[in-house]
Write an enzyme that holds these catalytic residues in place. Structure first.
Site, mmCIF file in Angstrom:
data_model
loop_
_atom_site.group_PDB
_atom_site.id
_atom_site.type_symbol
_atom_site.label_atom_id
_atom_site.label_comp_id
_atom_site.label_asym_id
_atom_site.label_seq_id
_atom_site.Cartn_x
_atom_site.Cartn_y
_atom_site.Cartn_z
ATOM 1 N N CYS A 166 103.962 29.078 81.088
ATOM 2 C CA CYS A 166 104.265 27.817 82.088
ATOM 3 C C CYS A 166 104.155 28.315 83.427
ATOM 4 O O CYS A 166 104.544 28.120 84.567
ATOM 5 C CB CYS A 166 105.295 26.907 82.049
ATOM 6 S SG CYS A 166 105.694 26.203 80.312
ATOM 7 N N HIS A 299 110.533 23.644 89.006
ATOM 8 C CA HIS A 299 109.808 23.765 87.772
ATOM 9 C C HIS A 299 110.111 22.687 87.599
ATOM 10 O O HIS A 299 110.129 21.585 86.080
ATOM 11 C CB HIS A 299 110.440 24.796 87.382
ATOM 12 C CG HIS A 299 110.035 25.799 85.803
ATOM 13 N ND1 HIS A 299 108.772 24.811 85.063
ATOM 14 C CD2 HIS A 299 110.231 25.327 84.513
ATOM 15 C CE1 HIS A 299 107.948 25.090 84.362
ATOM 16 N NE2 HIS A 299 109.296 25.947 83.481
ATOM 17 N N HIS A 336 104.564 17.782 82.025
ATOM 18 C CA HIS A 336 104.032 19.187 82.145
ATOM 19 C C HIS A 336 103.117 19.416 81.698
ATOM 20 O O HIS A 336 102.465 19.476 80.460
ATOM 21 C CB HIS A 336 105.613 19.594 81.216
ATOM 22 C CG HIS A 336 105.381 21.713 81.317
ATOM 23 N ND1 HIS A 336 104.950 22.045 81.908
ATOM 24 C CD2 HIS A 336 106.966 21.872 81.015
ATOM 25 C CE1 HIS A 336 105.575 22.912 82.245
ATOM 26 N NE2 HIS A 336 106.503 23.570 80.994
#
Length: 413
Positions: A166, A299, A336
């Site tokens: 990520c 995040h 995401h």
């Protein structure tokens, strides 16, 4: 001697909000999530059934198979990347080059590339239909989206794909900034692309880290993330190059930092120590104190452990100021993006700086008293004084990336 920042002269995006940066921006300002029931593949055997898919029924009229050298077997992920790159390049005001450009580089982040098409190929083989082309399996290569962008734009400089879960696209932005400062390139197409596939959907469900409804970062009742898909690309230039051609500067990439927790394969370090090191590295690179940051695009996955660790990192770096530092959470709207998360969040952050507006996270649940973030909720928050922002991405394996993005006025003549 202060390291020069990079000028941002173009933005492009494909997301659950639709095709284009303005669709993304309007969706972010709406205060509504794009997380809905998955239509791309059969999800009935999974624990959860939602994700933020790109609305393919709104696909632009331009036919990518027949435009600018895009191959017919390009994966959905490749096409997301190319559409975003074309939008960003067009905004930059430069013509698409028809000859190799030795001073143009491509720096991309991706996690699974065209895995969706590879899954479809294997399903066809197992089912005995034999209708899928072997090129569909080859499309899985993680480097494919960036390589396609490089071919279409005749990039003759360094072409690099980072796959560090990520944090991939955030690390790609940092690498692009390094290349510009080192004089290796004058212009960079930097960003990332990922599309939904059953591998990631099943994997995150197996980890029990997916919210069955929609992600609620920093809420007391949060239970997990929501997967999304898409791409985002930024055109980065050295300040000298952008100024020499009279480019409109949209924003500035001022600094970047990275670190590793060295803690666990999937879980973050609960102390937030690794994330804090990446944030401090980005601030040091930008030569800015923590007090200069006006907001954070976090995040903010919405998993209990990640949000807690990220809050610990923010508290470590920003001290007593942390509870009053505004936080935006792009993933709450578009899900995401995995390997391309940092790219779409960088685009969203630049738009916040340009418009003097912090986009909200959809309302839902009380803020966690153990992580009392000043999360922008429900409706946009206007602030015309925004100058510097921090964007963070924390990945599996403990890989952490952070970038500092700044208002264009800070480098204008």
């Amino acid at each position: 001697m202060r390291a020069q920042p990079a000028a941002i002269t173009g933005l492009g995006a494909v997301s659950g909000c639709g095709f284009g940066v303005m669709q993304l921006w309007r969706g972010l300002l709406s205060g509504h999530t794009t997380v809905r029931e998955v239509a791309r593949f059969d999800h009935q055997l999974h624990r959860t059934h939602n994700a933020a898919e790109v609305p393919l029924f709104e696909w632009p009229e331009s036919n990518l198979e027949q435009s600018q050298n895009a191959p017919a077997h390009a994966s959905l992920c490749d096409r997301f990347a190319l559409l975003s790159a074309r939008e960003a390049w067009q905004q930059s005001g430069m013509p698409v080059p028809h000859h190799v450009q030795p001073r143009l580089g491509v720096f991309f982040g991706s996690s699974t590339g065209g895995m969706l098409e590879a899954e479809e190929w294997f399903a066809a083989m197992l089912g005995g239909s034999g209708r899928s082309r072997i090129s569909s399996m080859a499309a899985q290569q993680t480097n494919a989206p960036g390589d396609l962008v490089a071919r279409v734009f005749n990039a003759g400089g360094p072409v690099l794909t980072i796959s560090s879960a990520c944090a991939s696209a955030t690390l790609a932005l940092g690498s692009a900034l390094d290349a510009l400062r080192a004089g290796e390139v004058d212009i960079v197409l930097a960003g990332g692309a990922d599309s939904l596939c059953q591998l990631t959907y099943g994997g995150f469900n197996a980890l029990r880290s997916v919210d069955p409804i929609a992600t609620r970062p920093f809420r007391a009742d949060r239970v997990g993330l929501s997967l999304g898909e898409g791409a985002a690309v930024l055109v980065l230039e050295s300040l000298d190059h952008a100024r020499a051609r009279g480019a409109t500067i949209l924003g500035v990439l001022s600094g970047a930092g990275a670190s590793c927790d060295a803690h666990h394969m999937t879980a973050p370090d609960p102390s937030g120590g690794g994330a804090a090191r990446a944030i401090r590295a980005a601030l040091n690179d930008a030569q800015l104190p923590p007090a200069a940051i006006d907001f954070i695009n976090a995040h903010a996955t919405g998993t209990p452990h990640n949000d807690a660790a990220e809050w610990a990192a923010f508290s470590d770096v920003f001290g007593d100021r942390v509870a009053s530092l505004p936080i935006t959470a792009t993933k709450a709207t578009v899900g995401h993006f995995l390997g391309s998360a940092g790219a779409v969040e960088a685009v969203a952050t630049v738009m916040c700086l340009r418009e003097g507006m912090l986009h909200p996270a959809p309302v839902g649940g009380e803020i966690d008293p153990d992580a009392p973030a000043d999360l922008v909720l429900g409706s946009p928050r206007e602030d015309r004084t925004l100058r510097h922002a921090l964007s963070t991405n924390l990945a599996f394996g403990g890989s952490n990336g952070a970038v500092v993005l700044s208002h264009a006025s800070l480098v204008e003549r």
